[in-house]
Design a protein around this motif. Structure first.
Motif, PDB file in Angstrom:
ATOM      1  N   ARG A  17      21.983 -54.776  47.258  1.00 56.88           N
ATOM      2  CA  ARG A  17      22.201 -53.492  47.563  1.00 56.88           C
ATOM      3  C   ARG A  17      21.611 -52.271  46.610  1.00 56.88           C
ATOM      4  O   ARG A  17      21.175 -51.428  46.921  1.00 56.88           O
ATOM      5  CB  ARG A  17      23.805 -53.197  47.576  1.00 56.88           C
ATOM      6  N   ASP A  18      21.454 -52.913  45.529  1.00 52.98           N
ATOM      7  CA  ASP A  18      20.944 -51.736  44.498  1.00 52.98           C
ATOM      8  C   ASP A  18      19.290 -52.086  44.053  1.00 52.98           C
ATOM      9  O   ASP A  18      19.025 -51.391  43.108  1.00 52.98           O
ATOM     10  CB  ASP A  18      21.780 -51.971  43.079  1.00 52.98           C
ATOM     11  N   ARG A  64      17.440 -48.949  50.780  1.00 53.06           N
ATOM     12  CA  ARG A  64      17.832 -47.679  51.212  1.00 53.06           C
ATOM     13  C   ARG A  64      19.645 -47.624  51.583  1.00 53.06           C
ATOM     14  O   ARG A  64      20.246 -46.708  51.426  1.00 53.06           O
ATOM     15  CB  ARG A  64      17.212 -46.732  52.337  1.00 53.06           C
ATOM     16  N   GLU A  65      19.752 -48.427  52.548  1.00 58.71           N
ATOM     17  CA  GLU A  65      20.856 -48.757  53.253  1.00 58.71           C
ATOM     18  C   GLU A  65      21.244 -50.239  53.178  1.00 58.71           C
ATOM     19  O   GLU A  65      20.278 -50.834  53.914  1.00 58.71           O
ATOM     20  CB  GLU A  65      20.841 -48.122  54.654  1.00 58.71           C
ATOM     21  N   ALA A  66      22.455 -50.694  53.089  1.00 57.40           N
ATOM     22  CA  ALA A  66      22.694 -51.921  53.147  1.00 57.40           C
ATOM     23  C   ALA A  66      24.078 -52.121  53.960  1.00 57.40           C
ATOM     24  O   ALA A  66      25.213 -51.371  53.617  1.00 57.40           O
ATOM     25  CB  ALA A  66      22.963 -52.808  52.050  1.00 57.40           C
ATOM     26  N   GLY A  67      24.231 -53.053  55.115  1.00 54.48           N
ATOM     27  CA  GLY A  67      25.639 -53.185  55.795  1.00 54.48           C
ATOM     28  C   GLY A  67      25.721 -54.437  56.004  1.00 54.48           C
ATOM     29  O   GLY A  67      24.702 -55.418  55.876  1.00 54.48           O
ATOM     30  N   LEU A 111      19.507 -54.645  56.301  1.00 56.77           N
ATOM     31  CA  LEU A 111      18.885 -53.770  55.117  1.00 56.77           C
ATOM     32  C   LEU A 111      17.845 -52.966  55.689  1.00 56.77           C
ATOM     33  O   LEU A 111      16.916 -53.263  56.608  1.00 56.77           O
ATOM     34  CB  LEU A 111      18.380 -54.716  53.955  1.00 56.77           C
ATOM     35  N   TYR A 112      18.117 -51.437  55.199  1.00 61.75           N
ATOM     36  CA  TYR A 112      16.961 -50.668  55.574  1.00 61.75           C
ATOM     37  C   TYR A 112      16.018 -50.438  54.498  1.00 61.75           C
ATOM     38  O   TYR A 112      16.776 -50.350  53.186  1.00 61.75           O
ATOM     39  CB  TYR A 112      17.856 -49.382  55.968  1.00 61.75           C
ATOM     40  N   LYS A 161      18.768 -40.731  63.939  1.00 64.75           N
ATOM     41  CA  LYS A 161      19.057 -40.477  62.651  1.00 64.75           C
ATOM     42  C   LYS A 161      19.225 -38.855  62.475  1.00 64.75           C
ATOM     43  O   LYS A 161      20.009 -38.383  61.798  1.00 64.75           O
ATOM     44  CB  LYS A 161      17.985 -40.878  61.745  1.00 64.75           C
TER      45      LYS A 161
END
Ligand SMILES: Nc1ncnc2c1ncn2[C@@H]1O[C@H](COP(=O)(O)OP(=O)(O)OP(=O)(O)O)[C@@H](O)[C@H]1O
Length: 325
Positions: free
Chosen positions: A252-253, A258-261, A275-276, A314
């Motif tokens: 995540r970091d 940019r974005e993680a889910g 992951l984006y 978006k």
């Protein structure tokens, strides 16, 4: 590159029985000479209204524009001489052959040597075999190519095409894309509207995406997809129950994420991590290395590029493909 079309604060409101319709609500555009500029948006976004204003067929309520070097408001007659406009329905006459229609158009525009120009366009747009047949016998793709030839007869610097491939089969669309690219390569600037994102993506050097009367994104298709959506890496996880949380905490970091889910799986499927990232191909090795070092099991990996629909989603929270988007 020189700017061939520039607008500032263009607006148009229509009166209707149910009240005013703000079709175009302050549009700023910048089109460079020699490019194919795609104007993408869902039905009713205001694309045709903008195009009709730029082609001098509708007078803007507010705003200014320079089109092909002339002031749209002060000198619409001069603009008209320098542009070609092909509407959604086209301008060809069903009862004439392509050759006859082009000659007539040439005379209307006082083209020097209209015979020669008609011959050039018949060859350039692949109409040679059908040029002496009435247009009523043409296929959809052949008719569109004749409509474009008619719009090009007076050698405009800028050609406006309103949804040029709507209703065509895939082979005719691909052929028309080639013809449009060829026009661009020979020096014509092309401004086209479309509600097909693949068309905007494949054909345009740059695009503007319109929604509800305003521009929501502008740039090259590649830059828009990279800046706004990023690439998506999907990791199918395996192993013990805590795998998903550990993988999420680990990645995540990272500075490229940019974005993680995380979506929970069932049984021995430990779910999927989405992951984006900025540039998928470059960062994938690091992602795999991190997981390997942490001994996190991986069942599958996929990398997908964003589409223009992701960009639209978006920016607006809706898909271009949704009905009534
Ligand atoms: N003459 C008119 N009178 C009233 N409303 C109009 C008129 N022309 C367009 N509109 C409205 O303005 C809005 C924008 O229409 P426009 O045709 O410019 O959209 P578009 O993006 O070109 O859509 P499409 O892809 O369906 O052609 C729509 O809500 C439409 O109903």
């Amino acid at each position: 590159m020189d700017t061939l079309l520039r607008t500032k604060g263009l607006r148009k409101t229509f009166a209707s029985r149910t009240g005013p319709v703000e079709a175009v609500r302050g549009v700023d555009l910048d089109v460079k000479a020699g490019e194919i500029f795609g104007f993408l948006g869902p039905n009713g976004a205001g694309k045709t209204t903008t195009l009709r204003m730029l082609a001098t067929l509708l007078v803007p309520d507010q705003g200014e524009a320079v089109v092909a070097g002339c002031d749209l408001i002060k000198a619409p007659g001069e603009v008209r001489k320098r542009i070609g406009y092909v509407s959604q329905t086209g301008g060809s006459d069903r009862d004439m052959t392509a050759a006859e229609d082009l000659l007539l158009q040439g005379r209307l525009y006082k083209v020097t040597d209209p015979q020669k120009r008609a011959k050039e366009l018949i060859a350039a747009l692949g109409l040679t075999d059908i040029a002496r047949r009435k247009a009523s016998t043409y296929s959809g793709g052949q008719k569109r190519r004749l409509d474009i030839a008619l719009g090009m007869m007076h050698r405009p610097a800028l050609l406006f095409l309103d949804e040029p491939t709507t209703g065509l089969d895939p082979a005719s669309r691909a052929q028309l894309w080639d013809e449009i690219r060829r026009l661009r390569d020979e020096g014509t600037t092309v401004f086209l509207t479309t509600h097909y994102m693949d068309e905007a993506d494949e054909l345009s050097d740059r695009i503007a995406i319109m929604d509800k009367g305003t521009i929501v994104a502008e740039g090259t298709p590649r830059a828009l997809k990279q800046q706004i959506a990023g690439d998506m890496v999907l990791l199918g996880l395996s192993g013990e129950e805590t795998t998903g949380e550990r993988a999420l905490a680990l990645l995540r970091d990272r500075d490229y994420v940019r974005e993680a889910g995380y979506e929970q799986g069932a049984g021995c499927d430990q779910g999927r991590l989405r992951l984006y990232v900025r540039s998928g191909e470059t960062v994938l090795p690091d992602i795999l290395r991190q997981l390997d070092q942490a001994r996190i099991g991986l069942a599958s990996v996929s990398l997908s590029q964003p589409t223009l629909d992701d960009v639209f989603l978006k920016q607006t929270g809706r898909s271009l493909q949704e009905k009534g988007a």
